[in-house]
Design an enzyme around this catalytic site. Structure first.
Site, PDB file in Angstrom:
ATOM      1  N   CYS A   1     -16.269   1.517   0.646  1.00  0.00           N
ATOM      2  CA  CYS A   1     -15.311   0.619   0.920  1.00  0.00           C
ATOM      3  C   CYS A   1     -14.782   0.824   2.323  1.00  0.00           C
ATOM      4  O   CYS A   1     -14.051  -0.037   2.832  1.00  0.00           O
ATOM      5  CB  CYS A   1     -13.977   1.094  -0.026  1.00  0.00           C
ATOM      6  SG  CYS A   1     -13.311   2.873   0.159  1.00  0.00           S
TER       7      CYS A   1
ATOM      8  N   ARG B   1       1.044  -1.135  -0.015  1.00  0.00           N
ATOM      9  CA  ARG B   1      -0.086   0.095   0.098  1.00  0.00           C
ATOM     10  C   ARG B   1       0.847   1.192   0.151  1.00  0.00           C
ATOM     11  O   ARG B   1       1.891   1.365   1.048  1.00  0.00           O
ATOM     12  CB  ARG B   1      -0.971   0.027   1.254  1.00  0.00           C
ATOM     13  CG  ARG B   1      -1.574   1.227   1.259  1.00  0.00           C
ATOM     14  CD  ARG B   1      -2.866   1.289   2.354  1.00  0.00           C
ATOM     15  NE  ARG B   1      -3.910   0.563   1.861  1.00  0.00           N
ATOM     16  CZ  ARG B   1      -5.298   0.627   2.506  1.00  0.00           C
ATOM     17  NH1 ARG B   1      -5.301   1.393   3.523  1.00  0.00           N
ATOM     18  NH2 ARG B   1      -5.910  -0.109   1.912  1.00  0.00           N
TER      19      ARG B   1
ATOM     20  N   GLN C   1     -10.148  -4.022  -3.639  1.00  0.00           N
ATOM     21  CA  GLN C   1     -11.520  -3.457  -3.184  1.00  0.00           C
ATOM     22  C   GLN C   1     -12.649  -3.718  -3.936  1.00  0.00           C
ATOM     23  O   GLN C   1     -13.751  -4.240  -3.727  1.00  0.00           O
ATOM     24  CB  GLN C   1     -11.328  -1.965  -2.891  1.00  0.00           C
ATOM     25  CG  GLN C   1     -12.585  -1.363  -2.450  1.00  0.00           C
ATOM     26  CD  GLN C   1     -12.919  -1.907  -1.086  1.00  0.00           C
ATOM     27  OE1 GLN C   1     -11.930  -1.505  -0.061  1.00  0.00           O
ATOM     28  NE2 GLN C   1     -14.150  -2.227  -0.499  1.00  0.00           N
TER      29      GLN C   1
ATOM     30  N   ARG D   1     -13.520  -8.781   1.364  1.00  0.00           N
ATOM     31  CA  ARG D   1     -12.140  -8.484   1.188  1.00  0.00           C
ATOM     32  C   ARG D   1     -11.417  -9.755   1.490  1.00  0.00           C
ATOM     33  O   ARG D   1     -10.571 -10.266   0.817  1.00  0.00           O
ATOM     34  CB  ARG D   1     -11.661  -7.241   2.008  1.00  0.00           C
ATOM     35  CG  ARG D   1     -12.328  -5.921   1.788  1.00  0.00           C
ATOM     36  CD  ARG D   1     -11.759  -5.541   0.345  1.00  0.00           C
ATOM     37  NE  ARG D   1     -10.096  -5.297   0.402  1.00  0.00           N
ATOM     38  CZ  ARG D   1      -9.577  -4.398   0.976  1.00  0.00           C
ATOM     39  NH1 ARG D   1     -10.003  -3.377   1.477  1.00  0.00           N
ATOM     40  NH2 ARG D   1      -8.222  -4.541   0.633  1.00  0.00           N
TER      41      ARG D   1
ATOM     42  N   HIS E   1      -7.116   0.855  -6.372  1.00  0.00           N
ATOM     43  CA  HIS E   1      -7.560  -0.162  -5.190  1.00  0.00           C
ATOM     44  C   HIS E   1      -8.149  -1.416  -5.832  1.00  0.00           C
ATOM     45  O   HIS E   1      -9.249  -1.497  -5.602  1.00  0.00           O
ATOM     46  CB  HIS E   1      -8.555   0.697  -4.075  1.00  0.00           C
ATOM     47  CG  HIS E   1      -8.448   0.179  -2.753  1.00  0.00           C
ATOM     48  ND1 HIS E   1      -7.643  -1.066  -2.467  1.00  0.00           N
ATOM     49  CD2 HIS E   1      -9.258   0.299  -1.710  1.00  0.00           C
ATOM     50  CE1 HIS E   1      -7.647  -1.376  -1.476  1.00  0.00           C
ATOM     51  NE2 HIS E   1      -8.600  -0.448  -0.604  1.00  0.00           N
TER      52      HIS E   1
ATOM     53  N   ASP F   1     -17.135   7.470  -1.690  1.00  0.00           N
ATOM     54  CA  ASP F   1     -15.833   7.188  -0.746  1.00  0.00           C
ATOM     55  C   ASP F   1     -15.446   8.301  -0.404  1.00  0.00           C
ATOM     56  O   ASP F   1     -16.241   9.287  -0.523  1.00  0.00           O
ATOM     57  CB  ASP F   1     -14.855   6.723  -1.778  1.00  0.00           C
ATOM     58  CG  ASP F   1     -13.510   6.311  -1.033  1.00  0.00           C
ATOM     59  OD1 ASP F   1     -13.337   6.099   0.265  1.00  0.00           O
ATOM     60  OD2 ASP F   1     -12.476   6.171  -1.637  1.00  0.00           O
TER      61      ASP F   1
HETATM   62  N1  NVA Z   1      -9.817   6.708  -1.375  1.00  0.00           N
HETATM   63  C1  NVA Z   1      -9.362   6.121  -0.002  1.00  0.00           C
HETATM   64  C2  NVA Z   1      -9.762   4.612   0.110  1.00  0.00           C
HETATM   65  C3  NVA Z   1      -9.500   4.371   1.535  1.00  0.00           C
HETATM   66  C4  NVA Z   1      -9.470   2.805   1.822  1.00  0.00           C
HETATM   67  C5  NVA Z   1      -7.999   6.646   0.230  1.00  0.00           C
HETATM   68  O1  NVA Z   1      -7.287   6.340  -0.659  1.00  0.00           O
HETATM   69  O2  NVA Z   1      -7.687   7.080   1.088  1.00  0.00           O
HETATM   70  N1   CP Z   2     -11.153  -0.193   2.485  1.00  0.00           N
HETATM   71  C1   CP Z   2     -10.024  -0.248   2.731  1.00  0.00           C
HETATM   72  O1   CP Z   2      -9.166  -0.481   2.018  1.00  0.00           O
HETATM   73  O2   CP Z   2     -10.015  -0.141   4.072  1.00  0.00           O
HETATM   74  P1   CP Z   2      -8.640   0.083   5.109  1.00  0.00           P
HETATM   75  O3   CP Z   2      -7.960   1.608   4.658  1.00  0.00           O
HETATM   76  O4   CP Z   2      -8.868  -0.012   6.344  1.00  0.00           O
HETATM   77  O5   CP Z   2      -7.538  -1.049   4.556  1.00  0.00           O
END
Ligand code: NVA
Ligand code: CP
Length: 307
Positions: A262, A106, A136, A290, A133, A222
């Site tokens: 998500c 990540r 997801q 997930r 992502h 989101d």
């Molecule tokens: N769009 C959000 C998703 C978090 C799971 C982010 O990137 O922070």
């Molecule tokens: N939806 C998602 O990826 O959640 P986290 O940021 O908690 O991993």
């Protein structure tokens, strides 16, 4: 580097047939898990998880999933490893991939994960980048299929930011042949190149979020401010004020439309509490899936097709 390694850096790294296969495996793996049947195909295999951003669901689902498949998972972050102290990504990839069987990352720019993958001896999974992502969306579409059947030909309304999750929905629409109605505030529109789309035939942009929801089979949103964009928070709160999914928007969608997010969610910002906590919301199934979808993905990337 070996040519046969399969990475999952964006959704379109999988074909439509492979996604169908992964959903079949997700079903089998989920059912076995629910029956408390042991399934340990990844015994002695190790997943390394590298986090440059916070996570609850992604860490937990990969770590628990790997253990449930008989393997083990190691958590690393940039705060207390050499990764945050300027070691080149290419060097880190060489070293880490000699000590494990699969890597999940990540991070920020997609370029980082691509450079890592180019120097990795083992499969690399995108656990979220600024651009995509994909894990997801595997879980989200599996959840849709569980509740409503095939997604082909359906309409998904995306309300809010054209972010990593939105881009991945757009790739999914091309791969699985459905439509996305996108409504973003001015200045936050979809960038087809950043989403890495082959065309524009599977999405339509709407100035008014209500119009995007009309006739939708699924309404999803989101956060207004994704991780890494915190400096823009105040400006975004103002810009996104009218892009809160509420009962009126859900009322314009089909009567049996689902709501997804998500997570993590901010009630009263991108979604009203009566929507996310209401009868059309499937956010807890979505989060649980997930785990199951990623177990199928881990199995596929390490063992190939097992049927
Ligand atoms: N769009 C959000 C998703 C978090 C799971 C982010 O990137 O922070
Ligand atoms: N939806 C998602 O990826 O959640 P986290 O940021 O908690 O991993």
């Amino acid at each position: 580097m070996s040519q046969h390694i399969r990475h999952f850096l964006q959704l379109r790294d999988l074909s439509q047939q492979e996604i169908a296969y992964l959903f079949e495996r997700t079903r089998v793996i989920k059912d076995r898990f629910k029956r408390y049947e042991r399934y340990h195909p990844l015994i002695d295999r190790t997943l390394v998880m590298i986090f440059e951003k916070a996570s609850t669901r992604t860490r937990l689902s990969f770590e628990a999933g790997m253990q449930q498949l008989g393997g083990s998972a190691i958590y690393m972050n940039t705060r207390d490893s050499q990764l945050g102290r300027g070691e080149p990504v290419e060097d880190a990839a060489q070293v880490i991939s000699r000590m494990c069987d699969i890597v999940m990352i990540r991070t920020f720019e997609q370029d980082i994960i691509e450079r890592f993958a180019a120097h990795s001896r083992v499969p690399v999974i995108n656990g979220l980048t600024n651009e995509y992502h994909p894990c997801q969306i595997l879980a989200d579409i599996f959840t849709f299929v569980e509740h409503r059947g095939a997604i082909k030909g359906r309409t998904v309304a995306w309300i809010g930011d054209s972010n990593n999750v939105c881009n991945t929905w757009l790739q999914a629409a091309e791969l699985l042949d459905f439509k996305v109605h996108v409504s973003t505030p001015p200045g936050y529109e979809v960038e087809p190149e950043r989403a890495n789309l082959t065309g524009t035939g599977h999405f339509e942009q709407f100035a008014d979020p209500h119009d995007a929801c009309r006739g939708a089979d699924l309404v999803t949103t989101d956060v207004w401010t994704s991780m890494g964009f915190e400096a823009e928070d105040a400006q975004r709160r103002e810009a996104f004020e009218n892009w809160r999914v509420d009962a009126a928007m859900m009322g314009l969608a089909r009567a049996n439309a689902l709501f997804m997010h998500c997570l993590p969610a901010h009630r009263g910002e991108e979604v009203d509490a009566d929507v996310i906590d209401g009868p059309q919301s499937v956010v807890w199934d979505e989060a649980e899936n997930r785990l199951h979808a990623q177990k199928a993905l881990l199995e596929f990337l390490m063992l190939g097709r097992v049927d």
